[in-house]
Design a protein around this motif. Structure first.
Motif, PDB file in Angstrom:
ATOM      1  N   GLN A  76      -4.919   4.476  15.550  1.00 53.47           N
ATOM      2  CA  GLN A  76      -6.156   4.851  14.861  1.00 53.47           C
ATOM      3  C   GLN A  76      -5.916   5.950  13.842  1.00 53.47           C
ATOM      4  O   GLN A  76      -6.548   5.996  12.787  1.00 53.47           O
ATOM      5  CB  GLN A  76      -7.223   5.298  15.874  1.00 53.47           C
ATOM      6  CG  GLN A  76      -7.643   4.223  16.856  1.00 53.47           C
ATOM      7  CD  GLN A  76      -7.995   2.913  16.171  1.00 53.47           C
ATOM      8  OE1 GLN A  76      -8.866   2.874  15.313  1.00 53.47           O
ATOM      9  NE2 GLN A  76      -7.312   1.833  16.551  1.00 53.47           N
ATOM     10  N   TYR A  77      -4.983   6.840  14.145  1.00 50.71           N
ATOM     11  CA  TYR A  77      -4.634   7.884  13.161  1.00 50.71           C
ATOM     12  C   TYR A  77      -4.017   7.261  11.916  1.00 50.71           C
ATOM     13  O   TYR A  77      -4.383   7.596  10.771  1.00 50.71           O
ATOM     14  CB  TYR A  77      -3.662   8.883  13.780  1.00 50.71           C
ATOM     15  CG  TYR A  77      -3.211   9.951  12.820  1.00 50.71           C
ATOM     16  CD1 TYR A  77      -1.967   9.869  12.174  1.00 50.71           C
ATOM     17  CD2 TYR A  77      -4.021  11.034  12.524  1.00 50.71           C
ATOM     18  CE1 TYR A  77      -1.566  10.846  11.280  1.00 50.71           C
ATOM     19  CE2 TYR A  77      -3.629  12.012  11.625  1.00 50.71           C
ATOM     20  CZ  TYR A  77      -2.397  11.912  11.012  1.00 50.71           C
ATOM     21  OH  TYR A  77      -1.997  12.856  10.126  1.00 50.71           O
ATOM     22  N   ILE A  78      -3.087   6.312  12.117  1.00 48.93           N
ATOM     23  CA  ILE A  78      -2.461   5.629  10.969  1.00 48.93           C
ATOM     24  C   ILE A  78      -3.510   4.839  10.193  1.00 48.93           C
ATOM     25  O   ILE A  78      -3.518   4.816   8.953  1.00 48.93           O
ATOM     26  CB  ILE A  78      -1.336   4.702  11.452  1.00 48.93           C
ATOM     27  CG1 ILE A  78      -0.196   5.527  12.084  1.00 48.93           C
ATOM     28  CG2 ILE A  78      -0.781   3.857  10.308  1.00 48.93           C
ATOM     29  CD1 ILE A  78       0.871   4.698  12.749  1.00 48.93           C
ATOM     30  N   ALA A  79      -4.429   4.160  10.912  1.00 51.27           N
ATOM     31  CA  ALA A  79      -5.481   3.390  10.247  1.00 51.27           C
ATOM     32  C   ALA A  79      -6.375   4.290   9.408  1.00 51.27           C
ATOM     33  O   ALA A  79      -6.782   3.936   8.295  1.00 51.27           O
ATOM     34  CB  ALA A  79      -6.314   2.642  11.285  1.00 51.27           C
ATOM     35  N   TYR A  80      -6.685   5.475   9.935  1.00 52.58           N
ATOM     36  CA  TYR A  80      -7.515   6.414   9.172  1.00 52.58           C
ATOM     37  C   TYR A  80      -6.825   6.858   7.890  1.00 52.58           C
ATOM     38  O   TYR A  80      -7.451   6.930   6.826  1.00 52.58           O
ATOM     39  CB  TYR A  80      -7.846   7.620  10.049  1.00 52.58           C
ATOM     40  CG  TYR A  80      -8.649   8.681   9.334  1.00 52.58           C
ATOM     41  CD1 TYR A  80      -9.964   8.445   8.940  1.00 52.58           C
ATOM     42  CD2 TYR A  80      -8.085   9.921   9.039  1.00 52.58           C
ATOM     43  CE1 TYR A  80     -10.702   9.413   8.279  1.00 52.58           C
ATOM     44  CE2 TYR A  80      -8.815  10.895   8.371  1.00 52.58           C
ATOM     45  CZ  TYR A  80     -10.128  10.636   7.989  1.00 52.58           C
ATOM     46  OH  TYR A  80     -10.841  11.584   7.330  1.00 52.58           O
ATOM     47  N   GLN A  81      -5.518   7.138   7.987  1.00 47.53           N
ATOM     48  CA  GLN A  81      -4.765   7.519   6.781  1.00 47.53           C
ATOM     49  C   GLN A  81      -4.751   6.384   5.764  1.00 47.53           C
ATOM     50  O   GLN A  81      -4.870   6.601   4.554  1.00 47.53           O
ATOM     51  CB  GLN A  81      -3.326   7.919   7.155  1.00 47.53           C
ATOM     52  CG  GLN A  81      -3.232   9.144   8.049  1.00 47.53           C
ATOM     53  CD  GLN A  81      -3.836  10.383   7.394  1.00 47.53           C
ATOM     54  OE1 GLN A  81      -3.643  10.613   6.214  1.00 47.53           O
ATOM     55  NE2 GLN A  81      -4.572  11.160   8.176  1.00 47.53           N
ATOM     56  N   GLN A  82      -4.590   5.130   6.254  1.00 45.44           N
ATOM     57  CA  GLN A  82      -4.598   3.976   5.345  1.00 45.44           C
ATOM     58  C   GLN A  82      -5.969   3.827   4.683  1.00 45.44           C
ATOM     59  O   GLN A  82      -6.083   3.499   3.502  1.00 45.44           O
ATOM     60  CB  GLN A  82      -4.256   2.717   6.132  1.00 45.44           C
ATOM     61  CG  GLN A  82      -4.197   1.443   5.305  1.00 45.44           C
ATOM     62  CD  GLN A  82      -3.074   1.476   4.297  1.00 45.44           C
ATOM     63  OE1 GLN A  82      -2.005   1.991   4.587  1.00 45.44           O
ATOM     64  NE2 GLN A  82      -3.298   0.941   3.122  1.00 45.44           N
ATOM     65  N   TYR A  83      -7.015   4.079   5.478  1.00 47.96           N
ATOM     66  CA  TYR A  83      -8.385   4.004   4.938  1.00 47.96           C
ATOM     67  C   TYR A  83      -8.570   5.014   3.808  1.00 47.96           C
ATOM     68  O   TYR A  83      -9.116   4.690   2.741  1.00 47.96           O
ATOM     69  CB  TYR A  83      -9.367   4.290   6.071  1.00 47.96           C
ATOM     70  CG  TYR A  83     -10.813   4.311   5.641  1.00 47.96           C
ATOM     71  CD1 TYR A  83     -11.445   5.492   5.256  1.00 47.96           C
ATOM     72  CD2 TYR A  83     -11.557   3.134   5.611  1.00 47.96           C
ATOM     73  CE1 TYR A  83     -12.767   5.508   4.850  1.00 47.96           C
ATOM     74  CE2 TYR A  83     -12.881   3.146   5.204  1.00 47.96           C
ATOM     75  CZ  TYR A  83     -13.487   4.335   4.835  1.00 47.96           C
ATOM     76  OH  TYR A  83     -14.776   4.347   4.438  1.00 47.96           O
ATOM     77  N   LEU A  84      -8.069   6.247   4.001  1.00 47.99           N
ATOM     78  CA  LEU A  84      -8.187   7.274   2.964  1.00 47.99           C
ATOM     79  C   LEU A  84      -7.405   6.887   1.713  1.00 47.99           C
ATOM     80  O   LEU A  84      -7.870   7.095   0.583  1.00 47.99           O
ATOM     81  CB  LEU A  84      -7.678   8.620   3.499  1.00 47.99           C
ATOM     82  CG  LEU A  84      -8.511   9.242   4.626  1.00 47.99           C
ATOM     83  CD1 LEU A  84      -7.891  10.555   5.061  1.00 47.99           C
ATOM     84  CD2 LEU A  84      -9.959   9.476   4.185  1.00 47.99           C
TER      85      LEU A  84
ATOM     86  N   GLY B 297      -7.859  -0.498   5.973  1.00 54.16           N
ATOM     87  CA  GLY B 297      -7.670   0.430   7.082  1.00 54.16           C
ATOM     88  C   GLY B 297      -8.490   0.039   8.299  1.00 54.16           C
ATOM     89  O   GLY B 297      -8.089   0.277   9.437  1.00 54.16           O
ATOM     90  N   LEU B 298      -9.668  -0.595   8.083  1.00 59.88           N
ATOM     91  CA  LEU B 298     -10.504  -1.039   9.201  1.00 59.88           C
ATOM     92  C   LEU B 298      -9.844  -2.180   9.958  1.00 59.88           C
ATOM     93  O   LEU B 298      -9.902  -2.252  11.192  1.00 59.88           O
ATOM     94  CB  LEU B 298     -11.874  -1.474   8.680  1.00 59.88           C
ATOM     95  CG  LEU B 298     -12.692  -0.382   7.965  1.00 59.88           C
ATOM     96  CD1 LEU B 298     -13.995  -0.952   7.438  1.00 59.88           C
ATOM     97  CD2 LEU B 298     -12.958   0.776   8.920  1.00 59.88           C
ATOM     98  N   TRP B 299      -9.197  -3.099   9.192  1.00 64.40           N
ATOM     99  CA  TRP B 299      -8.462  -4.184   9.864  1.00 64.40           C
ATOM    100  C   TRP B 299      -7.322  -3.603  10.700  1.00 64.40           C
ATOM    101  O   TRP B 299      -7.046  -4.075  11.813  1.00 64.40           O
ATOM    102  CB  TRP B 299      -7.919  -5.160   8.836  1.00 64.40           C
ATOM    103  CG  TRP B 299      -8.969  -5.965   8.139  1.00 64.40           C
ATOM    104  CD1 TRP B 299      -9.335  -5.917   6.837  1.00 64.40           C
ATOM    105  CD2 TRP B 299      -9.806  -6.975   8.742  1.00 64.40           C
ATOM    106  NE1 TRP B 299     -10.345  -6.804   6.577  1.00 64.40           N
ATOM    107  CE2 TRP B 299     -10.653  -7.478   7.732  1.00 64.40           C
ATOM    108  CE3 TRP B 299      -9.922  -7.486  10.031  1.00 64.40           C
ATOM    109  CZ2 TRP B 299     -11.593  -8.463   7.956  1.00 64.40           C
ATOM    110  CZ3 TRP B 299     -10.860  -8.476  10.267  1.00 64.40           C
ATOM    111  CH2 TRP B 299     -11.690  -8.959   9.250  1.00 64.40           C
ATOM    112  N   PHE B 300      -6.645  -2.585  10.132  1.00 69.01           N
ATOM    113  CA  PHE B 300      -5.533  -1.989  10.877  1.00 69.01           C
ATOM    114  C   PHE B 300      -6.043  -1.284  12.130  1.00 69.01           C
ATOM    115  O   PHE B 300      -5.376  -1.289  13.170  1.00 69.01           O
ATOM    116  CB  PHE B 300      -4.784  -1.003   9.982  1.00 69.01           C
ATOM    117  CG  PHE B 300      -3.474  -0.559  10.563  1.00 69.01           C
ATOM    118  CD1 PHE B 300      -2.318  -1.297  10.355  1.00 69.01           C
ATOM    119  CD2 PHE B 300      -3.394   0.587  11.343  1.00 69.01           C
ATOM    120  CE1 PHE B 300      -1.118  -0.894  10.901  1.00 69.01           C
ATOM    121  CE2 PHE B 300      -2.196   0.994  11.887  1.00 69.01           C
ATOM    122  CZ  PHE B 300      -1.048   0.246  11.666  1.00 69.01           C
TER     123      PHE B 300
END
Length: 718
Positions: free
Chosen positions: A30-38, A254-257
């Motif tokens: 979830q941390y990686i997904a949040y970074q991808q979202y940003l 990022g949401l998919w991730f």
């Protein structure tokens, strides 16, 4: 230790281990997904900012052209009153500025008195003070006593437009307005905005009521679903806003991730739980495997023991065949051990002879004992290996020659712990010692001579490498300086070109007005000088535009806009524009069109620029004959050839023909002016539009420039 042991026992429980694994995986993914979202959000913001910056740049140019035109017209009225030849002045302004459609004069009562062109613009006599829609912008312009852009407004003559006004004051008294009108279609064409076919962005134009702050929207675009993504562009000297809104509001990856991370965490936690539950079964399997391996290791040990004994026997046989024995001298225990072959070399009985260093030393020839002892001592002192040949004295009369090699082993503190070496009987090899010695001496001389030669070559090579390295470092420094200077040059040229282009337009416009003698009569010499000023200004403006284009190309910021247009109509327009210039030199321009009609999906303004550059060069470098333009189609490519009968180009100059700032004529002997940018710009524009350009030429026989463009272009080409 107690806490650690308790924690370990907890982790061995399947549920605790599975839950721990699930939480760790969930937090990490979830941390990686949040970074991808940003990152994705920032990427979309950068794309919008780039589009807004590009539009702002174009808006600035449009405003400055409008300002220049209204200012020039206001100046004439303030100095000489309303001109009788208003239409001529309006034509001059429209010819010099392509960013507006109509020129107007309004008197002090707010009544429109002059309009050009009059066709479709029958608004003479209309009082703008009585229009509720126009009144806000009119009053703001008078209050500012300066240029102001009103609109968008519904025009009296129909349609929607933007009105740029300059207030006219005579003797500090308001005397009316000079104004230019830009229709909404011209406005968006000038900004290269396609409000109906742009797939990336949608646009909305609004007028802001300065009193209430309310906005009136003028385009059909529905921004209700995109309002939070809209970026407004406001003009400080206008009462309107232009909104830029991204159309494709795709779901952030990022949401998919994040969803994938949740699934991964669930599966990972379940997997750890499942594996932890199988620990007992695995323990039983491991114990069974260990018992099996223990049996295998015992078998391997027995087999290896037999192989080692066989290897020792083979080693003894090999040593006997080679007359080579081995010894080991333990310095800590002061013990010496020999292999079987050592006993045979020294002719001793292994059962009756006690091996000690003193017993070994007693068998060394008395004349060689000092040499052997010194070798052993120096080896310990210098920590090196040795290889010596000495004699043995056996039975007090027989001599054997032996060859001994040895190295020392050290502990971790670099203290010598043992000697290990070999001794070989070389008596037979020594029954030829003199001959070998002579050969050795000669060989050493040859080796020494060759070594000296190699050392000389080595020194020369090292000096050469030092020079090369020094030059490489200097070249790298110069390269960095050159790259930095090139970037600064591009930035400087782009900035200065923008700063110079606006005043040059004003100079050209005012010079044209002066030549019409609107500000008073001129004598012939003054007309001649002003004509020279106008011509030089137009020439300088062309150079500035070329420098701006090449600077954008080098910086990778040149943008092209693709839309369908009639290529043959564009070509005929360029030919018609240049025909007077060709006729003045006695040249003809013929066209050979092999296609009936062609719609080209490309950037019309850039294509027109390529044609102007190639045809202008053909006229410039031709003294007689005909310039021929051929147009043909091959597959999905439109091919155009510009063929002249001019001075031609030599083979050695063809390679640098498309390089910027390069002219084939240099120095004081140049016969033609220019910056050498036209062909470089043309080549980059052709390639930017997905095409290619070539040239064939011979000195004295003319040149053939051929460029091809794809009929169906797309954004991936630029």
């Amino acid at each position: 230790m107690m806490k650690s042991s308790t924690f370990y026992r907890l982790l061995k429980k399947p549920f605790v281990a599975g839950t721990t694994a699930f939480l760790i995986l969930l937090f990490s993914t979830q941390y990686i997904a949040y970074q991808q979202y940003l990152l994705n959000e920032n990427k979309q913001k950068v794309e919008i900012d780039n589009e807004v910056s590009l539009i702002k740049e174009k808006l600035q140019a449009l405003v400055m052209y409008s300002y220049s035109a209204t200012k020039a017209l206001a100046y004439i009225v303030e100095r000489n009153g309303v001109p009788d030849d208003f239409d001529d002045i309006a034509i001059e302004l429209l010819d010099n500025h392509e960013y507006f459609d109509v020129v107007e004069l309004v008197d002090s009562t707010g009544t429109i008195t002059h309009v050009y062109p009059l066709k479709d613009n029958n608004v003479i006599g209309f009082n703008i003070f009585k229009s509720n829609e126009a009144l806000s912008g009119v009053l703001t312009t008078i209050k500012r006593k300066d240029f102001f852009i009103a609109g968008p407004v519904n025009l009296k003559q129909g349609g929607v437009g933007i009105i740029s006004r300059q207030p006219i004051f005579i003797n500090e008294k308001f005397a009316g307005f000079s104004a230019v009108i830009t229709t909404l279609s011209t406005f968006f064409n000038d900004l290269k905005i396609n409000t109906s076919r742009d797939e990336r962005f949608m646009y909305q134009l609004s007028r802001v009521n300065n009193k209430t702050g309310e906005e009136d929207f003028f385009l059909d675009s529905d921004m209700s679903n995109y309002k939070e993504f809209a970026v407004p562009i406001e003009m400080s000297f206008g009462e309107w806003k232009l909104y830029v809104v991204p159309k494709q509001n795709e779901l952030n990856s990022g949401l998919w991730f994040a969803l994938f991370g949740l699934i991964l965490a669930i599966n990972g936690g379940w997997g750890v739980w499942f594996l932890a539950g199988q620990s007992e079964r695995l323990t039983r399997l491991i114990n069974i495997k260990l018992i099996s391996q223990e049996s295998e290791l015992k078998s391997i040990y027995e087999t290896s023991k037999v192989k080692i004994e066989r290897s020792e026997s083979n080693l003894n046989k090999a040593q006997q065949i080679a007359s080579l024995g081995s010894f080991e001298w333990d310095l800590e225990l002061d013990t010496l051990s020999w292999s079987d072959e050592m006993y045979r070399i020294f002719e001793k009985d292994p059962n009756n002879f006690e091996v000690t260093y003193e017993a070994f030393f007693d068998n060394v020839h008395p004349d060689d004992r000092d040499f052997v002892l010194k070798t052993h001592t120096d080896t310990l002192k210098n920590k090196n290996t040795y290889h010596i040949t000495y004699r043995l004295l056996l039975d007090g009369e027989r001599i054997k020659h032996v060859d001994e090699q040895c190295e020392i082993y050290y502990d971790k503190n670099q203290k010598p712990i043992k000697f290990f070496g070999t001794t070989q009987d070389v008596t037979a090899r020594v029954h030829n010692e003199k001959e070998l010695l002579n050969y050795k001496n000669n060989l050493e001389k040859i080796v020494n001579l060759r070594t000296e030669e190699l050392n000389d070559s080595k020194d020369a090579l090292l000096n050469l490498l030092e020079d090369i390295n020094s030059q490489s470092i200097e070249l790298e420094k110069e390269k960095v300086k050159a790259q930095s200077a090139d970037l600064m040059k591009s930035a400087f040229l782009a900035t200065m070109s923008h700063e110079l282009r606006t005043p040059m337009n004003s100079i050209i416009g005012f010079t044209g007005i002066l030549l019409k003698e609107l500000a008073g009569p001129l004598n012939e010499e003054q007309k001649k000088q002003l004509a020279m000023v106008k011509k030089s200004g137009e020439h300088l403006l062309g150079l500035i535009n070329d420098i701006l284009d090449i600077s954008k190309i080098e910086a990778g910021k040149l943008k092209v806009s693709l839309y369908p247009f009639d290529y043959l109509a564009t070509l005929n327009g360029v030919v018609a524009f240049l025909l007077p210039q060709a006729s003045a030199k006695g040249l003809n321009i013929d066209t050979d069109i092999q296609v009936t009609s062609t719609t080209l999906n490309s950037d019309e303004r850039r294509v027109e620029q390529i044609l102007l550059n190639l045809l202008s060069n053909a006229i410039k470098f031709s003294k007689k004959g005909t310039i021929k333009v051929k147009v043909d189609r091959k597959d999905n490519m439109l091919i155009t050839q510009v063929i002249d009968e001019g001075i031609g180009i030599s083979k050695k100059n063809l390679a640098k023909l498309f390089m910027p700032f390069i002219q084939l004529e240099t120095g004081l002997s140049r016969n033609h002016d220019g910056t050498g940018l036209g062909l470089a710009i043309s080549k980059n524009l052709v390639e930017k539009l997905g095409g290619s350009i070539q040239v064939e030429s011979a000195v004295g026989k003319g040149s053939n420039f051929t460029f091809s463009l794809p009929l169906e272009n797309s954004d991936k080409n630029n």
